[in-house]
Design an enzyme around this catalytic site. Structure first.
Site, PDB file in Angstrom:
ATOM      1  N   LYS A 105     -67.688  45.726  48.188  1.00  0.00           N
ATOM      2  CA  LYS A 105     -68.243  45.132  46.966  1.00  0.00           C
ATOM      3  C   LYS A 105     -67.913  43.635  46.960  1.00  0.00           C
ATOM      4  CE  LYS A 105     -68.462  46.526  42.112  1.00  0.00           C
ATOM      5  NZ  LYS A 105     -67.738  47.261  41.066  1.00  0.00           N
TER       6      LYS A 105
HETATM    7  C1  E4P Z   1     -69.652  47.916  38.161  1.00  0.00           C
HETATM    8  O1  E4P Z   1     -69.565  48.032  39.347  1.00  0.00           O
HETATM    9  C2  E4P Z   1     -68.543  47.499  37.286  1.00  0.00           C
HETATM   10  O2  E4P Z   1     -67.362  48.098  37.786  1.00  0.00           O
HETATM   11  C3  E4P Z   1     -68.677  47.965  35.872  1.00  0.00           C
HETATM   12  O3  E4P Z   1     -69.867  48.684  35.664  1.00  0.00           O
HETATM   13  C4  E4P Z   1     -68.354  46.947  34.840  1.00  0.00           C
HETATM   14  O4  E4P Z   1     -68.519  47.535  33.582  1.00  0.00           O
HETATM   15  P1  E4P Z   1     -67.916  46.905  32.248  1.00  0.00           P
HETATM   16  O5  E4P Z   1     -68.770  45.761  31.845  1.00  0.00           O
HETATM   17  O6  E4P Z   1     -67.961  48.022  31.254  1.00  0.00           O
HETATM   18  O7  E4P Z   1     -66.509  46.464  32.586  1.00  0.00           O
END
Ligand code: E4P
Length: 218
Positions: A89
């Protein structure tokens, strides 16, 4: 439509996987910190534990911390060695795009994270990202509509048959998930309560109560 769970909590991942509908897991540094995972060895063994829970085709997104090209390449290569299910990622920054292209050329899967605009998503697709993660909940938090971005990305990616999959992230509730399905997002990642929230309907509960009461009269 693929379902990913957005957590580093092993019990939640097991619970979602046991439902038989889980396709993968997304984590981020905040979710790892929430589970109290500290130090490189513990972080790596936690990713391995997650990989061991998900099915053979499951994807597990593990995020690099470095923000320079060399650092992201070094970290990403180490992460990819943990398990074949690891998806590296990478944040949507200039060096991140270079790193995505590097990993694409090496056949390593990537998830371009922190995407908030169509322009960013086009760059991620051009670099060959496996997934692009538009954060719809965080766009909503700013007073805009995150779903507009999903709609735009579906159109743009279809126009050019980009292979990058739209992974709707920061999904906060059931309505987000259903709207993503209507628009054609390839993947959603969300907390366990959003997945189990799909089960709920008061008429199901009432209907079952009545059937069970009548079953006693059979
Ligand atoms: C995605 O990969 C992120 O980990 C996640 O969806 C972020 O979500 P949030 O805005 O609820 O922290």
């Amino acid at each position: 439509m693929k379902f990913f769970i957005d957590t580093a909590n092993l019990n939640e991942i097991r619970e979602a996987y046991d439902l038989g509908i889980l396709d993968g897991v997304t984590t981020n540094p905040s979710l790892m910190a929430k589970e109290g995972i500290k130090g490189k060895d513990n972080v790596f063994s936690h990713y391995k534990a997650i990989c061991d829970i998900v099915g053979i085709d499951g994807d597990v997104s593990a995020e690099v911390i470095a923000t320079d090209f060399q650092g992201m390449v070094r970290e990403g290569e180490e992460l990819a060695e943990i398990d074949s299910k690891i998806v590296v990622k990478i944040p949507m920054i200039k060096d991140g795009i270079k790193a995505i292209k590097y990993f694409t050329d090496k056949g390593i899967k990537t998830n371009c994270t922190l995407v908030f605009s169509a322009g960013q998503a086009i760059l991620a697709a051009k670099a060959g990202a496996t997934y692009v993660s538009p954060f719809i909940g965080r766009i909503d938090d700013m007073g805009a509509d995150g779903m507009d971005l999903i709609e735009q990305l579906v159109i743009i990616y279809n126009n050019y048959e980009f292979e990058t999959e739209i992974l709707a992230a920061s999904v906060r509730h059931v309505t987000h998930l259903i709207q993503c399905a209507e628009l054609g997002a390839h993947v959603v990642t969300c907390p366990l309560n959003v997945i189990t929230g799909l089960l709920k309907h008061p008429l199901t509960d009432l209907g079952l109560e009545k059937f069970l009461a009548d079953a006693k009269k059979m």
